[in-house]
Design an enzyme around this catalytic site. Structure first.
Site, PDB file in Angstrom:
ATOM      1  N   SER A   1     -36.230 -40.589 -36.707  1.00 36.98           N
ATOM      2  CA  SER A   1     -36.213 -41.867 -36.978  1.00 36.98           C
ATOM      3  C   SER A   1     -35.110 -41.579 -37.255  1.00 36.98           C
ATOM      4  O   SER A   1     -35.021 -41.715 -38.841  1.00 36.98           O
ATOM      5  CB  SER A   1     -36.977 -42.518 -38.101  1.00 36.98           C
ATOM      6  OG  SER A   1     -36.845 -43.565 -38.428  1.00 36.98           O
TER       7      SER A   1
ATOM      8  N   HIS B   1     -43.017 -42.628 -34.949  1.00 41.58           N
ATOM      9  CA  HIS B   1     -43.664 -40.820 -35.486  1.00 41.58           C
ATOM     10  C   HIS B   1     -44.776 -41.117 -34.442  1.00 41.58           C
ATOM     11  O   HIS B   1     -45.944 -40.444 -35.019  1.00 41.58           O
ATOM     12  CB  HIS B   1     -44.091 -41.011 -36.946  1.00 41.58           C
ATOM     13  CG  HIS B   1     -42.749 -40.815 -37.625  1.00 41.58           C
ATOM     14  ND1 HIS B   1     -42.353 -41.433 -38.801  1.00 41.58           N
ATOM     15  CD2 HIS B   1     -41.432 -40.503 -37.552  1.00 41.58           C
ATOM     16  CE1 HIS B   1     -40.960 -40.034 -39.377  1.00 41.58           C
ATOM     17  NE2 HIS B   1     -40.933 -40.657 -38.591  1.00 41.58           N
TER      18      HIS B   1
ATOM     19  N   GLN C   1     -43.227 -47.866 -39.450  1.00 45.17           N
ATOM     20  CA  GLN C   1     -43.407 -46.560 -39.422  1.00 45.17           C
ATOM     21  C   GLN C   1     -44.677 -45.690 -40.156  1.00 45.17           C
ATOM     22  O   GLN C   1     -45.432 -44.482 -39.966  1.00 45.17           O
ATOM     23  CB  GLN C   1     -42.356 -45.935 -39.781  1.00 45.17           C
ATOM     24  CG  GLN C   1     -42.096 -44.929 -38.845  1.00 45.17           C
ATOM     25  CD  GLN C   1     -41.040 -44.159 -38.485  1.00 45.17           C
ATOM     26  OE1 GLN C   1     -40.035 -45.271 -37.085  1.00 45.17           O
ATOM     27  NE2 GLN C   1     -39.854 -44.053 -39.123  1.00 45.17           N
ATOM     28  N   GLU C   2     -44.763 -46.256 -41.527  1.00 44.96           N
ATOM     29  CA  GLU C   2     -45.284 -45.036 -42.456  1.00 44.96           C
ATOM     30  C   GLU C   2     -46.467 -46.030 -43.593  1.00 44.96           C
ATOM     31  O   GLU C   2     -45.325 -47.063 -44.006  1.00 44.96           O
ATOM     32  CB  GLU C   2     -44.816 -43.662 -43.225  1.00 44.96           C
ATOM     33  CG  GLU C   2     -43.745 -43.668 -42.333  1.00 44.96           C
ATOM     34  CD  GLU C   2     -42.259 -42.407 -43.306  1.00 44.96           C
ATOM     35  OE1 GLU C   2     -42.781 -42.223 -44.264  1.00 44.96           O
ATOM     36  OE2 GLU C   2     -41.472 -41.701 -42.759  1.00 44.96           O
TER      37      GLU C   2
ATOM     38  N   GLU D   1     -46.560 -36.407 -38.476  1.00 44.30           N
ATOM     39  CA  GLU D   1     -45.969 -36.658 -40.771  1.00 44.30           C
ATOM     40  C   GLU D   1     -47.555 -36.164 -40.618  1.00 44.30           C
ATOM     41  O   GLU D   1     -47.993 -36.338 -41.952  1.00 44.30           O
ATOM     42  CB  GLU D   1     -45.292 -37.368 -40.655  1.00 44.30           C
ATOM     43  CG  GLU D   1     -44.166 -37.762 -40.731  1.00 44.30           C
ATOM     44  CD  GLU D   1     -43.114 -38.683 -41.479  1.00 44.30           C
ATOM     45  OE1 GLU D   1     -43.566 -38.986 -42.174  1.00 44.30           O
ATOM     46  OE2 GLU D   1     -41.952 -38.030 -41.008  1.00 44.30           O
TER      47      GLU D   1
ATOM     48  N   ASP E   1     -43.247 -47.182 -45.921  1.00 44.83           N
ATOM     49  CA  ASP E   1     -41.424 -47.721 -45.211  1.00 44.83           C
ATOM     50  C   ASP E   1     -41.581 -47.745 -44.003  1.00 44.83           C
ATOM     51  O   ASP E   1     -42.238 -47.239 -42.708  1.00 44.83           O
ATOM     52  CB  ASP E   1     -41.230 -45.969 -44.811  1.00 44.83           C
ATOM     53  CG  ASP E   1     -39.957 -45.495 -44.087  1.00 44.83           C
ATOM     54  OD1 ASP E   1     -39.417 -46.397 -43.946  1.00 44.83           O
ATOM     55  OD2 ASP E   1     -39.390 -44.452 -44.100  1.00 44.83           O
TER      56      ASP E   1
ATOM     57  N   GLU F   1     -39.852 -48.871 -48.471  1.00 39.78           N
ATOM     58  CA  GLU F   1     -38.440 -48.351 -48.270  1.00 39.78           C
ATOM     59  C   GLU F   1     -37.394 -49.237 -46.812  1.00 39.78           C
ATOM     60  O   GLU F   1     -38.569 -49.018 -46.228  1.00 39.78           O
ATOM     61  CB  GLU F   1     -39.353 -46.254 -47.617  1.00 39.78           C
ATOM     62  CG  GLU F   1     -37.386 -45.283 -47.359  1.00 39.78           C
ATOM     63  CD  GLU F   1     -38.409 -44.407 -46.570  1.00 39.78           C
ATOM     64  OE1 GLU F   1     -37.543 -44.044 -45.887  1.00 39.78           O
ATOM     65  OE2 GLU F   1     -39.067 -43.810 -46.949  1.00 39.78           O
TER      66      GLU F   1
ATOM     67  N   ASP G   1     -32.976 -45.325 -46.976  1.00 40.94           N
ATOM     68  CA  ASP G   1     -33.036 -44.442 -45.881  1.00 40.94           C
ATOM     69  C   ASP G   1     -31.863 -43.964 -45.646  1.00 40.94           C
ATOM     70  O   ASP G   1     -31.174 -44.150 -45.128  1.00 40.94           O
ATOM     71  CB  ASP G   1     -34.464 -43.896 -45.761  1.00 40.94           C
ATOM     72  CG  ASP G   1     -34.385 -42.612 -45.341  1.00 40.94           C
ATOM     73  OD1 ASP G   1     -33.491 -41.873 -44.665  1.00 40.94           O
ATOM     74  OD2 ASP G   1     -35.197 -42.320 -43.928  1.00 40.94           O
TER      75      ASP G   1
ATOM     76  N   LYS H   1     -32.483 -36.330 -47.921  1.00 47.46           N
ATOM     77  CA  LYS H   1     -32.578 -35.682 -46.644  1.00 47.46           C
ATOM     78  C   LYS H   1     -31.269 -34.541 -46.811  1.00 47.46           C
ATOM     79  O   LYS H   1     -30.442 -35.439 -46.307  1.00 47.46           O
ATOM     80  CB  LYS H   1     -32.785 -36.235 -45.374  1.00 47.46           C
ATOM     81  CG  LYS H   1     -33.996 -37.307 -45.933  1.00 47.46           C
ATOM     82  CD  LYS H   1     -34.106 -38.253 -44.620  1.00 47.46           C
ATOM     83  CE  LYS H   1     -35.647 -38.533 -44.602  1.00 47.46           C
ATOM     84  NZ  LYS H   1     -35.402 -39.961 -43.245  1.00 47.46           N
TER      85      LYS H   1
ATOM     86  N   SER I   1     -37.030 -35.828 -49.513  1.00 50.49           N
ATOM     87  CA  SER I   1     -37.932 -36.133 -48.402  1.00 50.49           C
ATOM     88  C   SER I   1     -37.647 -35.279 -47.191  1.00 50.49           C
ATOM     89  O   SER I   1     -36.277 -34.976 -47.187  1.00 50.49           O
ATOM     90  CB  SER I   1     -37.164 -37.449 -47.443  1.00 50.49           C
ATOM     91  OG  SER I   1     -38.201 -37.978 -46.379  1.00 50.49           O
ATOM     92  N   HIS I   2     -38.903 -34.843 -46.909  1.00 50.47           N
ATOM     93  CA  HIS I   2     -38.505 -34.205 -45.679  1.00 50.47           C
ATOM     94  C   HIS I   2     -38.301 -34.778 -43.846  1.00 50.47           C
ATOM     95  O   HIS I   2     -38.329 -35.864 -44.463  1.00 50.47           O
ATOM     96  CB  HIS I   2     -39.994 -34.193 -45.294  1.00 50.47           C
ATOM     97  CG  HIS I   2     -41.209 -35.059 -45.040  1.00 50.47           C
ATOM     98  ND1 HIS I   2     -42.245 -35.165 -43.972  1.00 50.47           N
ATOM     99  CD2 HIS I   2     -41.265 -36.360 -45.054  1.00 50.47           C
ATOM    100  CE1 HIS I   2     -43.614 -35.861 -44.237  1.00 50.47           C
ATOM    101  NE2 HIS I   2     -42.420 -37.039 -44.535  1.00 50.47           N
ATOM    102  N   ARG I   3     -38.454 -34.851 -42.639  1.00 49.84           N
ATOM    103  CA  ARG I   3     -38.065 -35.302 -42.160  1.00 49.84           C
ATOM    104  C   ARG I   3     -39.605 -35.111 -40.602  1.00 49.84           C
ATOM    105  O   ARG I   3     -40.457 -34.118 -41.295  1.00 49.84           O
ATOM    106  CB  ARG I   3     -36.939 -34.015 -41.057  1.00 49.84           C
ATOM    107  CG  ARG I   3     -36.138 -34.727 -41.715  1.00 49.84           C
ATOM    108  CD  ARG I   3     -34.791 -35.069 -42.032  1.00 49.84           C
ATOM    109  NE  ARG I   3     -35.470 -36.611 -41.241  1.00 49.84           N
ATOM    110  CZ  ARG I   3     -33.762 -36.886 -40.859  1.00 49.84           C
ATOM    111  NH1 ARG I   3     -32.531 -36.393 -41.351  1.00 49.84           N
ATOM    112  NH2 ARG I   3     -33.746 -37.902 -40.228  1.00 49.84           N
ATOM    113  N   SER I   4     -39.894 -35.875 -40.134  1.00 48.29           N
ATOM    114  CA  SER I   4     -41.172 -35.836 -38.844  1.00 48.29           C
ATOM    115  C   SER I   4     -40.996 -34.554 -38.243  1.00 48.29           C
ATOM    116  O   SER I   4     -42.090 -34.383 -37.914  1.00 48.29           O
ATOM    117  CB  SER I   4     -40.728 -37.257 -37.869  1.00 48.29           C
ATOM    118  OG  SER I   4     -39.674 -37.174 -37.286  1.00 48.29           O
TER     119      SER I   4
ATOM    120  N   LYS J   1     -41.406 -36.950 -50.245  1.00 44.79           N
ATOM    121  CA  LYS J   1     -41.919 -37.540 -50.010  1.00 44.79           C
ATOM    122  C   LYS J   1     -42.613 -36.258 -48.785  1.00 44.79           C
ATOM    123  O   LYS J   1     -41.244 -35.848 -47.948  1.00 44.79           O
ATOM    124  CB  LYS J   1     -41.220 -38.333 -48.770  1.00 44.79           C
ATOM    125  CG  LYS J   1     -41.865 -39.246 -47.636  1.00 44.79           C
ATOM    126  CD  LYS J   1     -40.655 -40.282 -48.080  1.00 44.79           C
ATOM    127  CE  LYS J   1     -41.166 -41.041 -46.525  1.00 44.79           C
ATOM    128  NZ  LYS J   1     -39.970 -42.268 -46.068  1.00 44.79           N
TER     129      LYS J   1
END
Length: 399
Positions: A42, A148, A156-157, A199, A234, A275, A301, A326, A353-356, A377
């Site tokens: 994303s 994801h 998404q989250e 994730e 998110d 988010e 984001d 990120k 934050s991480h990524r997927s 995150k």
């Protein structure tokens, strides 16, 4: 001489989705540091360009290395400046954001080794950024939808955010809730709904946007953890926005109707943060939602993509009170730190934050801890490439 870069090497590795990405190692004689670059599914329209892996490797080994060999690895600003000038575009179109961030963060890790410091300690020598918390809130994505997951959830989250400054306890709360969540979803929906998304959260075979929040609230309740775990979303609204409308639960929804949906969820579930509640160009709708909910954390984001120019616009339009950080969205560590500094100067919270598509690299834990960020995150504790970040945070939080 020991501070001078002697060699830079890029190689292909696989990320957590099995897709190719790059790992960059920077050498100063016999000292070296590496960074394995993550990638997002994303992605915001304004993110630094990600080049195909073979091209990114070639750019590191053939263009970036000759320009940086002999440079002082302790001069991060100069290293990043050379790469930015070498690239010559605002979006890292020529060298690629993945090539540049790989080199940039590998330099930091090498410099930390040479300085005899932990990475988070060395980071603090590069910038002064106003801290928010001793230990960041952990954003744990326990239910996955959108890009994801292979399901029909448009949001998404779905996160839980433990209310504690003890990282070990926060991870434990996340794990307990995820275990109970599995039982709840299994009983309600069956085996196919407890498969994990990118994730590490469950990807239930449902489309109703509210059901996952019910599940999370029930899992919290069953463990007597009310007050110890917040609920957060998110929604990544750009991913379900097309031709001026949002597609939610199979219906076309206007931005005003979507705002009403959020307001009812905020009231019913006492949401901690949302988010990307609207598409990535709609600064105004972000502002209206923020102004109508003074206790809510509104996070940018896709809206801001770790970019100082877009952050300035969000500040001027009063759109957000938190920003996702990120490093690979912008392409160098120097630019990442500049964005972080600007955010805090304007009372905007930082969520690293991480990524997927993640790797087993733990740098983001050091980044979040170094500057006392509001949040980290890093996904659900069920997957090893997520857990490695939490383990690192547990380790350094004891220092």
């Amino acid at each position: 001489m020991e501070n001078k870069i002697t060699k830079i090497l890029a190689e292909e590795i696989k990320d957590s989705r099995g897709n190719p990405t790059i790992k960059v190692t920077v050498f100063c004689g016999d000292k070296f540091g590496s960074f394995a670059v993550p990638s997002g599914a994303s992605t915001g329209a304004h993110e630094a360009r990600v080049l195909p892996v073979s091209e990114a490797i070639k750019n590191v080994n053939k263009i970036i290395m000759p320009a940086l060999v002999g440079q002082n690895v302790l001069n991060q600003k100069e290293i990043d400046k050379i790469m930015i000038e070498l690239d010559g575009t605002s979006n890292k179109d020529n060298l690629g954001g993945n090539s540049m961030i790989g080199v940039s963060i590998a330099c930091v890790k090498t410099a930390a080794k040479i300085s005899g410091k932990e990475v988070f300690e060395y980071l603090r020598t590069l910038a002064e950024i106003r801290p928010s918390r001793k230990i960041p809130y952990l954003y744990m994505n326990l239910i996955n939808g959108g890009k994801h997951a292979k399901n029909d959830l448009v949001f998404q989250e779905y996160h839980i955010v433990p209310e504690t400054e003890d990282v070990g306890e926060a991870v434990e709360i996340g794990t307990i809730i995820q275990n109970t969540l599995k039982e709840i979803i299994l009983k309600d929906l069956g085996e196919e709904s407890v498969l994990l998304g990118d994730e590490g959260g469950f990807a239930p075979q449902i489309s109703d946007i509210k059901t996952p929040i019910f599940y999370l609230r029930e899992a919290i309740k069953q463990n007597d953890l009310e007050g110890k775990a917040h609920l957060a979303l998110d929604t990544a609204a750009t991913s379900f926005y097309k031709n001026g409308v949002y597609k939610v639960d199979g219906k076309d929804v206007s931005k005003e109707e979507l705002s009403n949906i959020y307001n009812s969820l905020i009231q019913e579930f006492n949401l901690f943060s949302i988010e990307d509640p609207f598409e990535q160009e709609d600064f105004d709708s972000f502002r209206k939602l923020k102004e109508g909910n003074s206790e809510l954390v509104i996070v940018g984001d896709d809206l801001t993509v770790t970019n100082k120019i877009l952050l300035k616009e969000a500040i001027e339009k009063n759109s957000i009170n938190a920003i996702i950080i990120k490093p690979n969205q912008i392409g160098t560590l120097t630019e990442t730190l500049e964005t972080m500094k600007l955010a805090r100067e304007n009372n905007i919270e930082l969520i690293v934050s991480h990524r997927s598509g993640e790797t087993d690299d733990d740098f983001i834990a050091d980044l979040a801890f170094a500057f006392g960020c509001f949040g980290l995150k890093a996904g659900a504790p069920a997957k090893p490439e997520r857990m490695v970040k939490y383990k690192r945070l547990i380790e350094i939080s004891k220092t």
